[in-house]
Design a protein around this motif. Structure first.
Motif, PDB file in Angstrom:
ATOM      1  N   MET A  32       0.828  -1.221   0.000  1.00 58.95           N
ATOM      2  CA  MET A  32       0.000   0.000   0.000  1.00 58.95           C
ATOM      3  C   MET A  32       0.859   1.267   0.000  1.00 58.95           C
ATOM      4  O   MET A  32       0.455   2.281  -0.547  1.00 58.95           O
ATOM      5  N   ARG A  33       2.061   1.195   0.560  1.00 61.21           N
ATOM      6  CA  ARG A  33       2.977   2.361   0.576  1.00 61.21           C
ATOM      7  C   ARG A  33       3.390   2.785  -0.840  1.00 61.21           C
ATOM      8  O   ARG A  33       3.786   3.932  -1.073  1.00 61.21           O
ATOM      9  N   GLU A  34       3.300   1.832  -1.783  1.00 63.97           N
ATOM     10  CA  GLU A  34       3.635   2.162  -3.179  1.00 63.97           C
ATOM     11  C   GLU A  34       2.733   3.268  -3.722  1.00 63.97           C
ATOM     12  O   GLU A  34       3.101   4.000  -4.634  1.00 63.97           O
ATOM     13  N   MET A  35       1.529   3.361  -3.143  1.00 67.42           N
ATOM     14  CA  MET A  35       0.598   4.393  -3.618  1.00 67.42           C
ATOM     15  C   MET A  35       1.174   5.777  -3.351  1.00 67.42           C
ATOM     16  O   MET A  35       1.060   6.683  -4.172  1.00 67.42           O
ATOM     17  N   GLU A  36       1.776   5.924  -2.170  1.00 70.15           N
ATOM     18  CA  GLU A  36       2.394   7.210  -1.818  1.00 70.15           C
ATOM     19  C   GLU A  36       3.578   7.487  -2.756  1.00 70.15           C
ATOM     20  O   GLU A  36       3.754   8.604  -3.247  1.00 70.15           O
ATOM     21  N   VAL A  37       4.362   6.445  -3.009  1.00 74.26           N
ATOM     22  CA  VAL A  37       5.508   6.575  -3.925  1.00 74.26           C
ATOM     23  C   VAL A  37       5.003   7.052  -5.296  1.00 74.26           C
ATOM     24  O   VAL A  37       5.562   7.973  -5.908  1.00 74.26           O
ATOM     25  N   ASN A  38       3.907   6.429  -5.754  1.00 72.02           N
ATOM     26  CA  ASN A  38       3.361   6.775  -7.075  1.00 72.02           C
ATOM     27  C   ASN A  38       2.878   8.226  -7.121  1.00 72.02           C
ATOM     28  O   ASN A  38       3.143   8.949  -8.089  1.00 72.02           O
ATOM     29  N   ILE A  39       2.159   8.625  -6.055  1.00 70.50           N
ATOM     30  CA  ILE A  39       1.611   9.993  -6.059  1.00 70.50           C
ATOM     31  C   ILE A  39       2.749  11.011  -6.065  1.00 70.50           C
ATOM     32  O   ILE A  39       2.719  11.989  -6.817  1.00 70.50           O
ATOM     33  N   LYS A  40       3.789  10.746  -5.258  1.00 66.61           N
ATOM     34  CA  LYS A  40       4.940  11.667  -5.253  1.00 66.61           C
ATOM     35  C   LYS A  40       5.601  11.717  -6.626  1.00 66.61           C
ATOM     36  O   LYS A  40       5.961  12.776  -7.132  1.00 66.61           O
ATOM     37  N   ALA A  41       5.759  10.542  -7.250  1.00 69.54           N
ATOM     38  CA  ALA A  41       6.416  10.490  -8.566  1.00 69.54           C
ATOM     39  C   ALA A  41       5.581  11.222  -9.619  1.00 69.54           C
ATOM     40  O   ALA A  41       6.118  11.923 -10.488  1.00 69.54           O
ATOM     41  N   ILE A  42       4.259  11.069  -9.519  1.00 67.03           N
ATOM     42  CA  ILE A  42       3.366  11.748 -10.473  1.00 67.03           C
ATOM     43  C   ILE A  42       3.476  13.261 -10.279  1.00 67.03           C
ATOM     44  O   ILE A  42       3.510  14.034 -11.251  1.00 67.03           O
ATOM     45  N   GLN A  43       3.603  13.668  -9.008  1.00 67.36           N
ATOM     46  CA  GLN A  43       3.791  15.087  -8.693  1.00 67.36           C
ATOM     47  C   GLN A  43       5.107  15.585  -9.302  1.00 67.36           C
ATOM     48  O   GLN A  43       5.143  16.609  -9.984  1.00 67.36           O
ATOM     49  N   GLU A  44       6.164  14.827  -9.035  1.00 70.84           N
ATOM     50  CA  GLU A  44       7.495  15.235  -9.523  1.00 70.84           C
ATOM     51  C   GLU A  44       7.551  15.266 -11.045  1.00 70.84           C
ATOM     52  O   GLU A  44       8.306  16.036 -11.634  1.00 70.84           O
ATOM     53  N   ALA A  45       6.753  14.422 -11.685  1.00 71.41           N
ATOM     54  CA  ALA A  45       6.725  14.399 -13.157  1.00 71.41           C
ATOM     55  C   ALA A  45       5.942  15.591 -13.718  1.00 71.41           C
ATOM     56  O   ALA A  45       5.876  15.776 -14.941  1.00 71.41           O
ATOM     57  N   GLY A  46       5.310  16.370 -12.809  1.00 74.00           N
ATOM     58  CA  GLY A  46       4.604  17.584 -13.248  1.00 74.00           C
ATOM     59  C   GLY A  46       3.241  17.315 -13.851  1.00 74.00           C
ATOM     60  O   GLY A  46       2.689  18.168 -14.552  1.00 74.00           O
ATOM     61  N   ILE A  47       2.659  16.133 -13.578  1.00 72.23           N
ATOM     62  CA  ILE A  47       1.358  15.818 -14.189  1.00 72.23           C
ATOM     63  C   ILE A  47       0.266  15.567 -13.141  1.00 72.23           C
ATOM     64  O   ILE A  47      -0.812  15.101 -13.462  1.00 72.23           O
ATOM     65  N   ARG A  48       0.570  15.923 -11.871  1.00 70.16           N
ATOM     66  CA  ARG A  48      -0.409  15.659 -10.799  1.00 70.16           C
ATOM     67  C   ARG A  48      -1.716  16.408 -11.032  1.00 70.16           C
ATOM     68  O   ARG A  48      -2.793  15.900 -10.716  1.00 70.16           O
ATOM     69  N   ASP A  49      -1.619  17.653 -11.564  1.00 66.84           N
ATOM     70  CA  ASP A  49      -2.826  18.462 -11.757  1.00 66.84           C
ATOM     71  C   ASP A  49      -3.723  17.924 -12.875  1.00 66.84           C
ATOM     72  O   ASP A  49      -4.879  18.304 -12.982  1.00 66.84           O
ATOM     73  N   GLN A  50      -3.158  17.068 -13.725  1.00 66.27           N
ATOM     74  CA  GLN A  50      -3.956  16.563 -14.859  1.00 66.27           C
ATOM     75  C   GLN A  50      -4.910  15.453 -14.466  1.00 66.27           C
ATOM     76  O   GLN A  50      -5.806  15.091 -15.236  1.00 66.27           O
ATOM     77  N   VAL A  51      -4.662  14.828 -13.310  1.00 61.55           N
ATOM     78  CA  VAL A  51      -5.447  13.637 -12.962  1.00 61.55           C
ATOM     79  C   VAL A  51      -5.986  13.698 -11.535  1.00 61.55           C
ATOM     80  O   VAL A  51      -5.390  14.333 -10.666  1.00 61.55           O
ATOM     81  N   LYS A  52      -7.106  13.031 -11.327  1.00 59.56           N
ATOM     82  CA  LYS A  52      -7.615  12.796  -9.967  1.00 59.56           C
ATOM     83  C   LYS A  52      -7.250  11.352  -9.647  1.00 59.56           C
ATOM     84  O   LYS A  52      -7.446  10.452 -10.489  1.00 59.56           O
ATOM     85  N   ILE A  53      -6.735  11.160  -8.439  1.00 61.41           N
ATOM     86  CA  ILE A  53      -6.275   9.813  -8.083  1.00 61.41           C
ATOM     87  C   ILE A  53      -7.207   9.200  -7.047  1.00 61.41           C
ATOM     88  O   ILE A  53      -7.466   9.788  -5.994  1.00 61.41           O
ATOM     89  N   ILE A  54      -7.712   8.003  -7.390  1.00 59.72           N
ATOM     90  CA  ILE A  54      -8.609   7.288  -6.480  1.00 59.72           C
ATOM     91  C   ILE A  54      -7.947   5.966  -6.100  1.00 59.72           C
ATOM     92  O   ILE A  54      -7.375   5.296  -6.957  1.00 59.72           O
ATOM     93  N   ILE A  55      -7.984   5.657  -4.806  1.00 59.11           N
ATOM     94  CA  ILE A  55      -7.301   4.434  -4.370  1.00 59.11           C
ATOM     95  C   ILE A  55      -8.279   3.506  -3.641  1.00 59.11           C
ATOM     96  O   ILE A  55      -9.297   3.941  -3.117  1.00 59.11           O
TER      97      ILE A  55
END
Ligand code: B1M
Length: 211
Positions: A153-176
């Motif tokens: 489940m911690r991978e979800m946090e890793v993914n969200i941070k990586a998506i943020q760092e990739a500069g595309i966090r604002d393009q998507v809503k993330i549901i877990i």
């Protein structure tokens, strides 16, 4: 009862073969594919999802209904020219890195597809880099992540941070979601939403694209 009503009933009952025969019958009789989906499959899956939420329908019944719908959709999909089908949104879903569980993911994906979304399923054991490249390729509005293990489940946090760092966090809503996931975990890692089951996921996704 029209053939479309029969498709709806047969889908709810999970009668895969009957659904395929009825879909072909409806097409031969000149019914529009939009009506087969909009008045047949979507209301059928709404009824199934609602029943599941209320505890009147259980996972096996939901799975057979979703499979019946998918069988019927396979007949219809080739009839759409590329880009012609109207979806209410695009939903990308995968089980996180290290996690091979996919029954819940498939169920969520199928129900969301049944509610009118285009669903891109990127499978299991999906790394942050794979989520990012799939977001760039498919441009979904919604990204779903599943984890069934407390260790993944911690991978979800890793993914969200990586998506943020990739500069595309604002393009998507993330549901877990997934058995060990809670609303407080979703809040803690900065996900946009959490759904406890497939029926709730449908409602939440519809709300997220409407907002
Ligand atoms: Co695994 N496994 N498993 N397993 N397995 C659990 C999860 C476990 C709780 C069993 C147990 O010990 N009691 C345990 C986890 C313990 C923990 O982390 N605390 C466990 C373990 C330990 C493991 C292995 C490590 C075992 C081993 O090898 N030693 C291993 C790990 C493999 C890996 O992933 N790396 C493993 C392997 C397997 C199988 C391959 C044998 C098989 C998976 C088959 C498959 O998926 N193709 C399996 C199964 C079947 C289970 C159990 C029995 C059932 C999971 C399931 O499919 N449930 C499970 C025990 C249990 O839950 N009773 C268990 C039905 C499914 C519909 O529910 O996935 O929760 P679920 O989805 C729900 C909701 O959570 C929600 O909606 C769905 C429908 O309402 N939801 C979302 C799910 N994703 C969502 C996403 C959303 C929103 C909602 O938005 C995106």
């Amino acid at each position: 009862m029209t053939v479309i009503d029969q498709i709806k009933e047969a889908t709810i009952s999970g009668l895969s073969k009957k659904v395929k025969v009825l879909v072909q019958e409806a097409l031969d009789a000149g019914f529009k594919v939009e009506d087969i989906i909009g008045q047949g499959f979507i209301p059928a899956m709404e009824i199934v999802g609602e029943g599941f939420k209320k505890g009147e329908i259980f996972i096996p019944e939901m799975l057979v209904a979703a499979r019946a719908m998918q069988g019927g959709m396979k007949i219809i999909e080739p009839l759409f020219a590329p880009g012609e089908r109207k979806y209410i949104g695009k939903f990308l879903i995968g089980s996180v890195h290290g996690d091979m569980h996919d029954i819940g993911k498939n169920l969520v994906g199928m129900l969301i597809q049944g509610s009118g979304f285009e669903v891109i399923d990127i499978g299991v054991d999906v790394t942050a880099a794979q989520f990012i490249s799939a977001i760039r390729e498919h441009q979904p509005q919604l990204v779903g992540m599943c984890a069934l293990l407390t260790t993944t489940m911690r991978e979800m946090e890793v993914n969200i941070k990586a998506i943020q760092e990739a500069g595309i966090r604002d393009q998507v809503k993330i549901i877990i979601g997934g058995a060990p996931i809670t609303q407080s975990f979703a809040d803690q890692i900065g996900a946009d939403a959490y759904a406890s089951d497939a029926g709730a996921a449908v409602e939440i996704c519809k709300g997220l694209v409407a907002s």
